[in-house]
Design an enzyme around this catalytic site. Structure first.
Site, PDB file in Angstrom:
ATOM      1  N   ASP A   9      -5.360  -6.462  -1.726  1.00 37.62           N
ATOM      2  CA  ASP A   9      -5.811  -6.721  -2.642  1.00 37.62           C
ATOM      3  C   ASP A   9      -5.554  -8.399  -2.065  1.00 37.62           C
ATOM      4  OD1 ASP A   9      -6.863  -7.369  -5.518  1.00 37.62           O
ATOM      5  OD2 ASP A   9      -5.297  -8.196  -5.749  1.00 37.62           O
ATOM      6  N   ASP A  11      -5.849 -11.793  -5.415  1.00 39.01           N
ATOM      7  CA  ASP A  11      -4.613 -12.309  -6.224  1.00 39.01           C
ATOM      8  C   ASP A  11      -3.658 -11.602  -6.327  1.00 39.01           C
ATOM      9  OD1 ASP A  11      -7.379 -14.467  -6.217  1.00 39.01           O
ATOM     10  OD2 ASP A  11      -8.413 -13.028  -7.189  1.00 39.01           O
ATOM     11  N   THR A  17      -2.744 -17.282  -6.891  1.00 38.64           N
ATOM     12  CA  THR A  17      -3.943 -17.823  -7.480  1.00 38.64           C
ATOM     13  C   THR A  17      -4.153 -16.909  -8.417  1.00 38.64           C
ATOM     14  OG1 THR A  17      -5.596 -15.482  -6.008  1.00 38.64           O
ATOM     15  CG2 THR A  17      -5.938 -18.157  -5.634  1.00 38.64           C
ATOM     16  N   SER A 114     -10.777  -6.512  -2.714  1.00 35.46           N
ATOM     17  CA  SER A 114     -10.324  -7.983  -4.094  1.00 35.46           C
ATOM     18  C   SER A 114     -11.378  -8.084  -4.853  1.00 35.46           C
ATOM     19  CB  SER A 114     -10.348  -8.770  -3.062  1.00 35.46           C
ATOM     20  OG  SER A 114     -10.491  -9.864  -4.459  1.00 35.46           O
ATOM     21  N   ALA A 115     -11.590  -7.994  -6.095  1.00 35.55           N
ATOM     22  CA  ALA A 115     -12.465  -8.489  -6.980  1.00 35.55           C
ATOM     23  C   ALA A 115     -13.547  -9.525  -6.985  1.00 35.55           C
ATOM     24  CB  ALA A 115     -11.468  -7.675  -8.678  1.00 35.55           C
ATOM     25  N   LYS A 145     -12.373  -2.200 -10.724  1.00 36.21           N
ATOM     26  CA  LYS A 145     -10.987  -1.469 -10.803  1.00 36.21           C
ATOM     27  C   LYS A 145     -10.994  -1.317 -12.323  1.00 36.21           C
ATOM     28  CE  LYS A 145      -9.444  -4.721  -6.189  1.00 36.21           C
ATOM     29  NZ  LYS A 145      -8.116  -5.722  -6.904  1.00 36.21           N
ATOM     30  N   GLU A 169      -1.726  -3.908  -3.725  1.00 31.11           N
ATOM     31  CA  GLU A 169      -1.905  -4.121  -5.385  1.00 31.11           C
ATOM     32  C   GLU A 169      -1.312  -4.702  -6.267  1.00 31.11           C
ATOM     33  OE1 GLU A 169      -4.139  -5.201  -7.146  1.00 31.11           O
ATOM     34  OE2 GLU A 169      -5.929  -4.010  -6.546  1.00 31.11           O
ATOM     35  N   ASP A 170      -1.004  -5.760  -6.993  1.00 35.30           N
ATOM     36  CA  ASP A 170      -0.631  -6.647  -8.226  1.00 35.30           C
ATOM     37  C   ASP A 170      -1.130  -6.210  -9.183  1.00 35.30           C
ATOM     38  OD1 ASP A 170      -2.746  -7.970  -7.617  1.00 35.30           O
ATOM     39  OD2 ASP A 170      -1.914  -9.684  -9.980  1.00 35.30           O
TER      40      ASP A 170
END
Ligand code: B16
Ligand code: MG
Length: 218
Positions: A9, A11, A17, A114-115, A145, A169-170
């Site tokens: 991912d 961000d 960010t 990433s989205a 997601k 992933e965060d």
């Protein structure tokens, strides 16, 4: 040689960010007479731009016309981009290069998942654009997601089976997306928030290359 697909991912994993998204969304929300906390902000992580504004409006019990909605999304993105434009490689999170370099040296395929529609611009800003074998971002996916689409597309790009992929992933939604894709999920952040992940680390300084090697051989 054993290969695994490593999907990152962006961000909150490679760069922080997430703090810029929070600032820009909160300023926009405040201009609409809505406020939200850092705890509520967790729900915006990993979620698309459209979904984020929908959630904020829900919190404030507010509705907008379609034109106003588009205009507010654009305003948020403008402020977000003003922060992004100032970024350089000093904003790559600690020890992320250590892990990326190890994967490159071990010839493991690496993808972004990433989205964000701004992902490519951010990777260029921090000089990581060429490190990735594939980039799947908000411009290539239709389902946000926790839908697994973004990670399944990344696996396809890397020509790997989903079961042989590992996701960093965060966000809660992102960990769920990785689990829904049948991949190994590694949460980066608080264990109490990311309890659905297979493994959780506070950040990459806690991840050793030995652990990565074990994942490769698993
Ligand atoms: P943009 P990730 C996500 O990126 C962010 O976590 C999320 O907060 C943001 O709304 C989304 O990207 C869309 O970003 O407005 O730049 O298209 O965590 O999936 O890398
Ligand atoms: Mg994230």
């Amino acid at each position: 040689m054993i290969k695994k697909g490593f999907i990152f991912d962006l961000d909150g994993v490679i760069v922080d960010t997430a703090k810029y998204h929070f600032l820009a969304w909160r300023n926009l929300a405040n201009s609409l007479g809505i406020d939200f906390t850092e705890k509520e902000n967790e729900q915006l992580k990993g979620v698309s731009r459209v979904k984020s504004l929908e959630k904020i409006l829900q919190w404030g019990n507010k509705t907008l016309s379609e034109d106003e909605f588009m205009e507010n999304m654009a305003r948020k993105n403008q402020e977000y981009l003003s922060y992004i434009n100032k970024m350089d490689d000093s904003e790559i999170l600690p020890d992320v290069p250590k892990i990326l370099n190890y994967l490159v040296e071990s010839k493991q395929p690496i993808s972004l998942g990433s989205a964000s529609k701004n992902a490519r611009a951010i990777l260029k800003k921090v000089n990581l654009f060429d490190t990735f074998d594939a980039i799947v971002d908000g411009t290539n996916v239709s389902k946000a997601k926790p839908d697994p689409e973004v990670f399944l597309n990344a696996a396809k790009e890397l020509k790997m089976n989903p079961e042989d992929c590992i996701v960093f992933e965060d966000s809660v939604a992102g960990v769920q997306a990785a689990n829904n894709a049948n991949m190994i999920s590694i949460g980066i952040g608080e264990a109490s928030v990311l309890h659905e992940a297979d493994y959780v680390f506070k950040d990459f300084t806690e991840i050793s290359t030995e652990f990565i090697q074990q994942l490769i051989e698993k």
